[in-house]
Design a protein around this motif. Structure first.
Motif, mmCIF file in Angstrom:
data_model
loop_
_atom_site.group_PDB
_atom_site.id
_atom_site.type_symbol
_atom_site.label_atom_id
_atom_site.label_comp_id
_atom_site.label_asym_id
_atom_site.label_seq_id
_atom_site.Cartn_x
_atom_site.Cartn_y
_atom_site.Cartn_z
ATOM 1 N N LEU A 105 0.842 -1.193 0.000
ATOM 2 C CA LEU A 105 0.000 0.000 0.000
ATOM 3 C C LEU A 105 0.879 1.245 0.000
ATOM 4 C CD1 LEU A 105 -2.743 -1.008 2.616
ATOM 5 C CD2 LEU A 105 -2.513 -1.659 0.214
ATOM 6 N N ASP A 106 0.636 2.116 -0.960
ATOM 7 C CA ASP A 106 1.408 3.350 -1.093
ATOM 8 C C ASP A 106 0.517 4.534 -0.737
ATOM 9 O OD1 ASP A 106 3.238 5.343 -1.792
ATOM 10 O OD2 ASP A 106 2.649 5.290 -3.914
ATOM 11 N N SER A 107 0.745 5.131 0.427
ATOM 12 C CA SER A 107 0.036 6.331 0.864
ATOM 13 C C SER A 107 -1.462 6.120 1.020
ATOM 14 C CB SER A 107 0.295 7.491 -0.108
ATOM 15 O OG SER A 107 1.673 7.758 -0.215
ATOM 16 N N LEU A 160 10.874 -11.299 -7.350
ATOM 17 C CA LEU A 160 9.463 -10.988 -7.490
ATOM 18 C C LEU A 160 9.269 -9.853 -8.497
ATOM 19 C CD1 LEU A 160 9.751 -12.328 -4.564
ATOM 20 C CD2 LEU A 160 7.632 -11.097 -4.025
ATOM 21 N N PHE A 161 8.180 -9.928 -9.263
ATOM 22 C CA PHE A 161 7.803 -8.835 -10.138
ATOM 23 C C PHE A 161 6.925 -7.857 -9.356
ATOM 24 C CE2 PHE A 161 8.431 -12.395 -13.108
ATOM 25 C CZ PHE A 161 9.406 -11.843 -13.931
ATOM 26 N N VAL A 162 7.084 -6.577 -9.641
ATOM 27 C CA VAL A 162 6.322 -5.543 -8.956
ATOM 28 C C VAL A 162 5.471 -4.813 -9.985
ATOM 29 C CG1 VAL A 162 6.431 -3.463 -7.549
ATOM 30 C CG2 VAL A 162 8.122 -5.268 -7.220
ATOM 31 N N ILE A 163 4.149 -4.872 -9.816
ATOM 32 C CA ILE A 163 3.265 -4.140 -10.713
ATOM 33 C C ILE A 163 2.509 -3.092 -9.896
ATOM 34 C CG2 ILE A 163 3.025 -6.098 -12.285
ATOM 35 C CD1 ILE A 163 0.208 -6.515 -11.154
ATOM 36 N N GLY A 164 2.376 -1.912 -10.467
ATOM 37 C CA GLY A 164 1.663 -0.832 -9.807
ATOM 38 C C GLY A 164 0.278 -0.675 -10.401
ATOM 39 N N LEU A 165 -0.704 -0.470 -9.545
ATOM 40 C CA LEU A 165 -2.097 -0.315 -9.981
ATOM 41 C C LEU A 165 -2.412 1.172 -10.029
ATOM 42 C CD1 LEU A 165 -4.607 -2.026 -10.667
ATOM 43 C CD2 LEU A 165 -5.254 -1.872 -8.268
ATOM 44 N N ASP A 166 -2.679 1.667 -11.245
ATOM 45 C CA ASP A 166 -2.882 3.097 -11.404
ATOM 46 C C ASP A 166 -3.784 3.332 -12.612
ATOM 47 O OD1 ASP A 166 -2.142 5.991 -12.361
ATOM 48 O OD2 ASP A 166 -1.285 5.827 -10.359
ATOM 49 N N SER A 181 -2.947 5.599 -3.435
ATOM 50 C CA SER A 181 -4.040 6.305 -2.780
ATOM 51 C C SER A 181 -5.091 6.703 -3.810
ATOM 52 C CB SER A 181 -3.505 7.548 -2.063
ATOM 53 O OG SER A 181 -2.961 8.459 -2.992
ATOM 54 N N GLU A 182 -6.296 7.008 -3.320
ATOM 55 C CA GLU A 182 -7.385 7.360 -4.229
ATOM 56 C C GLU A 182 -7.113 8.655 -4.973
ATOM 57 O OE1 GLU A 182 -11.349 7.138 -2.608
ATOM 58 O OE2 GLU A 182 -10.657 5.814 -1.035
ATOM 59 N N GLY A 183 -6.665 9.669 -4.255
ATOM 60 C CA GLY A 183 -6.516 10.970 -4.879
ATOM 61 C C GLY A 183 -5.298 11.102 -5.781
ATOM 62 N N LYS A 184 -4.137 10.634 -5.300
ATOM 63 C CA LYS A 184 -2.887 10.866 -6.012
ATOM 64 C C LYS A 184 -2.354 9.639 -6.737
ATOM 65 C CE LYS A 184 -1.484 14.456 -2.716
ATOM 66 N NZ LYS A 184 -0.444 14.896 -1.757
ATOM 67 N N GLY A 185 -2.907 8.488 -6.487
ATOM 68 C CA GLY A 185 -2.384 7.280 -7.125
ATOM 69 C C GLY A 185 -1.020 6.910 -6.571
ATOM 70 N N LEU A 186 -0.170 6.401 -7.425
ATOM 71 C CA LEU A 186 1.169 5.993 -7.013
ATOM 72 C C LEU A 186 2.097 7.204 -6.964
ATOM 73 C CD1 LEU A 186 1.609 2.765 -9.193
ATOM 74 C CD2 LEU A 186 0.991 2.887 -6.779
ATOM 75 N N ILE A 222 7.670 5.293 -6.088
ATOM 76 C CA ILE A 222 7.081 3.959 -6.135
ATOM 77 C C ILE A 222 6.812 3.561 -7.579
ATOM 78 C CG2 ILE A 222 5.065 2.597 -5.500
ATOM 79 C CD1 ILE A 222 7.002 3.142 -3.206
ATOM 80 N N ARG A 223 6.332 4.497 -8.380
ATOM 81 C CA ARG A 223 6.083 4.204 -9.799
ATOM 82 C C ARG A 223 7.375 3.774 -10.495
ATOM 83 N NH1 ARG A 223 2.227 5.900 -13.595
ATOM 84 N NH2 ARG A 223 1.127 7.025 -11.940
#
Length: 329
Positions: free
Chosen positions: A184-186, A253-259, A282-287, A291-292
């Motif tokens: 979880l990022d922010s 491990l592979f790291v995928i960001g949800l945005d 986070s909802e407002g700012k995303g990644l 982190i991206r």
């Protein structure tokens, strides 16, 4: 006035005797008594009793803490949170938390409460599990729950023991499965954390990792929203989430960001069936930018153009379902 004496008294002043020496006592006292002995050698120190108790328990073959006897889950290193105890208020949330085995320490019940089946069951579960019970006034319950609706019942939850991020990989290895970790990022709303924990448990994640700063923690609100699933989900806390993701990548491990601004639909990714970390922003700012940049791939959930961005908990649930669907193939 000639001859001195006390001023205005007319009497001569008494001659003071010379001050006697200390005989070296002060000098010897200043020499000190040497280095302070370690805690376990000081009979008055509280650590000595604790050390002796732990040694007796180890010799007797008994676990030194309740967590050590939880044989069904892999042993992980824990970091005691500096947070204060949390309180869950309300008859349904309290009885659901007790049913799920939330690690509670005290059950508070209002005096002269109208006992219904939920209150009776809460008292019975607390008694069977050795949870302390206190009958208190409603004013105290109001203070403990910070004015929330408690319906005469509140449950105290001690500060959460966070695992180390490395332990989440070992949990998957002990199960003989490809790691699936949710980061979880922010995400600052504890209710979102609880909702994500619920989805992570449902779709087979091996753990969650959160940053130690600017992030929601495992609080009473998170326990309440998770409907008790946090009792079966290991949560790790990282001092630096960017560094933790880098270590995960170095471990294979592979790291995928949800945005929402991702360039690949999550269903089209070919990384979902391998060792994976899914990062939810986070909802407002995303990644965040760092982190991206730490992700191998940024993915999105395809939606109609008119739809707004999804709640972080909803987005995580959809993404984890897609991961689970790929892994079942």
């Amino acid at each position: 006035m000639a001859g001195g004496g006390n001023k205005g008294s007319g009497r001569p002043a008494k001659k003071k005797n010379p001050i006697k020496g200390t005989g070296g006592n002060v000098r010897r006292g200043l020499e000190g008594k040497g280095a302070t002995p370690p805690a376990h050698m000081r009979h008055w120190h509280k650590d000595k009793a604790r050390t002796e108790r732990i040694e007796r328990e180890e010799k007797g073959g008994r676990p030194s803490s309740p967590r050590a006897s939880a044989s069904s889950r892999p042993q992980v290193r824990t970091r005691r949170s500096d947070d204060a105890p949390e309180y869950i208020g309300g008859r349904n949330p309290v009885v659901e938390a007790l049913r799920a085995g939330v690690p509670a320490s005290t059950l508070y019940v209002a005096m002269r409460i109208d006992n219904d089946d939920r209150v009776k069951e809460s008292i019975r579960i607390a008694a069977n599990n050795g949870i302390a019970m206190l009958e208190v006034g409603r004013e105290k319950l109001d203070r403990l729950t910070e004015g929330a609706v408690h319906q005469g019942v509140a449950l105290q939850i001690p500060a959460y023991d966070y695992a180390h991020p490395e332990d989440l990989v070992r949990i998957a290895q002990d199960a003989g499965e490809a790691p699936l970790i949710v980061a979880l990022d922010s995400v600052t709303d504890s209710r979102n954390l609880g909702a994500i924990a619920r989805s992570a448990t449902a779709f087979g994640a091996h753990g969650m990792v959160i940053p130690s700063r600017r992030s929601a923690g495992v609080t009473g609100g998170a326990w309440k929203t998770s409907a008790g699933t946090l009792a079966n989900m290991t949560v790790a806390r990282a001092a630096n989430l960017t560094a933790a993701l880098r270590e995960y990548r170095e471990a294979g491990l592979f790291v995928i960001g949800l945005d929402g601004e991702g360039t690949v639909d999550i269903g089209d990714s070919d990384l979902l069936d391998g060792p994976l970390v899914v990062v939810v922003g986070s909802e407002g700012k995303g990644l965040s930018r760092l982190i991206r940049e730490s992700c191998d791939l940024i993915v999105r959930i395809p939606m109609h153009a008119a739809a707004e961005s999804l709640n972080a908990g909803v987005a995580a649930g959809i993404a984890l379902y897609e991961v689970a669907r790929h892994r079942r193939r």
